[in-house]
Design a protein around this motif. Sequence first.
Motif, short mmCIF file in Angstrom:
data_model
loop_
_atom_site.label_atom_id
_atom_site.label_comp_id
_atom_site.label_asym_id
_atom_site.label_seq_id
_atom_site.Cartn_x
_atom_site.Cartn_y
_atom_site.Cartn_z
N PRO A 116 0.82 -1.21 0.00
CA PRO A 116 0.00 0.00 0.00
C PRO A 116 0.86 1.27 0.00
N CYS A 117 0.26 2.37 -0.39
CA CYS A 117 0.92 3.66 -0.19
C CYS A 117 0.49 4.19 1.17
N PHE A 118 1.35 4.98 1.76
CA PHE A 118 1.07 5.52 3.07
C PHE A 118 0.33 6.85 2.93
N ALA A 119 -0.74 7.03 3.70
CA ALA A 119 -1.49 8.29 3.63
C ALA A 119 -1.88 8.74 5.04
N PRO A 120 -1.09 9.63 5.64
CA PRO A 120 -1.45 10.15 6.95
C PRO A 120 -2.64 11.10 6.80
N LEU A 121 -3.72 10.81 7.48
CA LEU A 121 -4.95 11.59 7.29
C LEU A 121 -5.21 12.47 8.51
N GLY A 164 -9.66 14.95 8.61
CA GLY A 164 -10.88 14.15 8.53
C GLY A 164 -11.24 13.56 9.88
N ALA A 165 -10.33 13.71 10.86
CA ALA A 165 -10.61 13.15 12.19
C ALA A 165 -11.71 13.96 12.87
N TYR A 166 -12.46 13.26 13.71
CA TYR A 166 -13.42 13.94 14.56
C TYR A 166 -12.62 14.72 15.61
N PRO A 167 -12.91 15.96 15.94
CA PRO A 167 -14.04 16.79 15.56
C PRO A 167 -13.64 17.99 14.69
N PHE A 168 -12.82 17.80 13.69
CA PHE A 168 -12.40 18.95 12.90
C PHE A 168 -13.53 19.56 12.09
N LEU A 169 -14.18 18.72 11.28
CA LEU A 169 -15.18 19.25 10.36
C LEU A 169 -16.57 18.83 10.81
N ASN A 170 -17.53 19.67 10.55
CA ASN A 170 -18.89 19.23 10.86
C ASN A 170 -19.32 18.23 9.78
N ARG A 200 -3.35 -0.15 -3.17
CA ARG A 200 -4.08 0.06 -1.93
C ARG A 200 -3.56 1.26 -1.18
N MET A 201 -4.35 1.77 -0.24
CA MET A 201 -3.89 2.85 0.63
C MET A 201 -3.86 2.38 2.08
N LEU A 202 -2.75 2.68 2.76
CA LEU A 202 -2.75 2.53 4.21
C LEU A 202 -3.39 3.79 4.77
N PHE A 203 -4.67 3.64 5.09
CA PHE A 203 -5.54 4.74 5.50
C PHE A 203 -5.19 5.05 6.96
N TYR A 204 -4.18 5.92 7.12
CA TYR A 204 -3.62 6.15 8.45
C TYR A 204 -4.49 7.19 9.17
N ALA A 205 -5.55 6.69 9.77
CA ALA A 205 -6.59 7.54 10.34
C ALA A 205 -6.16 8.07 11.71
N GLU A 206 -5.41 9.14 11.71
CA GLU A 206 -4.92 9.71 12.98
C GLU A 206 -6.07 10.25 13.80
N GLY A 207 -6.09 9.89 15.06
CA GLY A 207 -7.15 10.38 15.94
C GLY A 207 -8.39 9.49 15.84
N PRO A 261 -14.48 0.54 -2.17
CA PRO A 261 -14.38 -0.81 -2.73
C PRO A 261 -13.70 -1.75 -1.74
N ASP A 262 -14.18 -2.97 -1.65
CA ASP A 262 -13.61 -3.96 -0.73
C ASP A 262 -12.10 -4.02 -0.87
N LYS A 263 -11.41 -4.08 0.23
CA LYS A 263 -9.95 -4.30 0.28
C LYS A 263 -9.11 -3.14 -0.24
N SER A 264 -9.75 -2.02 -0.61
CA SER A 264 -8.98 -0.94 -1.22
C SER A 264 -8.14 -0.17 -0.20
N ILE A 265 -8.40 -0.37 1.09
CA ILE A 265 -7.57 0.28 2.11
C ILE A 265 -7.19 -0.71 3.21
N ILE A 266 -6.13 -0.33 3.94
CA ILE A 266 -5.90 -0.91 5.26
C ILE A 266 -6.28 0.21 6.21
N PHE A 267 -7.18 -0.06 7.13
CA PHE A 267 -7.62 1.00 8.02
C PHE A 267 -6.80 0.97 9.32
N GLN A 268 -6.12 2.07 9.59
CA GLN A 268 -5.30 2.18 10.81
C GLN A 268 -6.18 2.66 11.96
#
Lengths: 390, 56, 207
Positions: free
Chosen positions: A241-246, A249-255, A280-287, A300-307
């Motif tokens: 996967p490619c790495f994507a620090p996100l 998009g974390a709660y509570p930035f945006l309504n 694939r994306m390593l969906f690096y969901a910070e927070g 789509p199924d399997k398109s990310i790894i959810f961190q």
Amino acid sequence: MSEKQMLYQKRLERYITAMDCGKPDMVPVAFGVGEWIAKYTGTTLQEIYYDLDKSNSIVSEMLPGLDFDIFKGGPSLWWPPMFDAMGSKLYKFPGIGVEENSTFQFNEQEYMKPEDYDEFIASPTEWLVNHYLPNISTELENPGSYRSTVALIKGAAAFAMQGGIMAQAYGKWTMDHGIVGQGTGFTKAPFDTLGDALRGMKGVLLDLRRRPEKVLAACEAITPHNVNCGLAGAGADTRFPCFAPLHRGAYPFLNPNQWNNFYWPSLKATIEGLWARGKRMLFYAEGDWTPYLDKIAELPDKSIIFQIDTTDAKKAKEILGGRFCLQGGVPTTLLTYGTPAKIKEHIKRTIDELACDGGFILDAGGVVMGDAKQENVIAMIEAAREYGVY
Amino acid sequence: MADKEKLLNPDPGVCVPWEVKLEEIGEFPGNEAIVKKEWEKLDDFAYNFIWFWAQR
Amino acid sequence: MLTDALSIAIADLEEEQVAGMVKERLASGVAPLEIVNSLQMGMAEAGNRFETGEYFLGELIMCGEIMQDSMIVLEPLLIGSNAEYKGNIVIGTVKGDIHDLGKNIVVMLLKGSGYNVIDLGVDVSKEKFIEAIKEYNAPLVGMSVLLTGCQESMKETIDAIRAAGLDTKVLIGGNYIDDLVKAHVGADYSAQAATDGVKIADEIFSA
Ligand code: B12
């Protein structure tokens, strides 16, 4: 096949099986050597950041004897000499700007102004060259000048040198220790590209109210570029996967309205664009991303790894499990304040809860910093092997 | 400065499209494909360098 | 419940309305300090809406921006007028850490509740904390830390405050803060939510 090559194959298979939501022979473990290594090696953080050979040899010394599958990288995220060559304003690094044992700091500013939107949208790459690079680099203040030309030569050379040195190091680690790199390619959510480096956090949040249509148009213009950045070039390895620090998009930035209309569509398009090319994306969901799990499940199924960082792990498992591989499970603070015994206990529970039917990679939740204790990090790997056999 | 340079708006992975360069070269006695391939490799490197700074 | 139209306007993030009302009130002779109070009450309300989940960070930052724009007009007029504060609170993000969004919310809420908040910004050294506590004779100091890697510098700061013989109460906050961290760094109070910070301040200053 040598012993190490066989080990590599076994670990690779474990990793790939988990990414495809399957059940390997045991739970794959991800591991990185963080800034914490400095205090055990008698080196300063400055040395680790500046001297790539040194930091790589510290990693090489550490690897034998550690049994994990997926390598997340060494202790320094950036190579400061490249930033120095350009006179970059983006960071303060250990030993230059901050003390020799402090972690780096990002200098957030509005490097792109509200009035720059149209020109950026018309041709993002050209705008970056003509305006952004001079804005973020003191050496490029007078484009075309002697200093500016020299800085660009040095900067680009450094970029190539670092790439070469790191590729060589990874090659060696693969050969000598049979470890598998976590990923190739680096990208972001288009909204984060805009919000992190270009407009800054405050800038982009105000733009959402004052010039929402520009934000949307900019995210749209960024999307194909972010697909490209994630792919890391034509013919690149799509097994990893490619790495994507996100970030925003974390709660509570945006309504919810902003999240649905401004954050998500271009991130989703980026992920779908990558996935269409098998990446694939390593969906690096910070927070905390708990409120958005249902939306994420639309991918789509399997398109990310959810961190999983501080997202509710059970909910993530319930909503995403089976369709997406999950990664995480060890709270970052536990590595600092826990004890090996506590960590073992935690990992046993985590594996029971999250790894049971496969599609899971054990990892620290967030970025592991200088405060982590080596004995805890090692206990994490050991416990994973002890309890992680399916 | 005389008239403003025309925007290229290059695609992802591209800084100066080969087509633009080719037009400037005009006559092409040799094998275009060989030159194009290496041009695009370096162009892609430059592209990655530029976007690196925006993706920090 | 807010009743003042200006407080309501800023809490609802009505940028232009707020700018208009500030001008009108000034023109009709309302004291600048009173206008600031109305604005701060509205800001505090926005903070409460954040804590209850109605508002998100985007709204809070917008609210702060509207306040800042109003203060550009009001600040020069405030000179000479004597504000009544509940007390002085020094606050900052500890050395090594530059995360400030959470801290800014706390500042906003404390100001809205009538405290004189001395905001030292981010990456604040222990020396700066001590200097400010002494200068303002502050009974309470707030520290924010997001990075676990900087919790140690929080401990050093608190140790230094104690070593300097200051009996200021120390309140810490941030996303990885819990009782374990509080005990480790030797703070008096810890909070995970900004509103808890206000409650604790009220407790200290009413004692
Ligand atoms: C935004 C952000 C950034 C921005 C900061 C912008 C800014 N001006 O603040 C930037 C991009 C600059 C940044 C940089 C880095 N970050 Co950062 N960042 C975040 C992020 C995404 C959000 C933090 C935030 O603002 N939350 C929103 C606010 C409102 O919440 P809060 O701060 O917790 O505040 C609330 C309460 O805690 C409380 N509170 C806070 N302070 C106080 C004080 C008192 C007195 C009281 C009473 C209450 C209180 O009140 C607030 C409201 O309720 C988090 C991940 C996440 N989603 O949490 C990572 C995170 C904090 N970052 C992290 C890291 C590692 C970094 C970096 C080192 C880069 C990297 N490798 O990723 C650098 C470090 C820079 C430095 N030296 O400080 C890690 C920390 C991991 C760890 N082990 O500690 C996190 C957790 C991400 C992760 N999952 O790994 N980051």
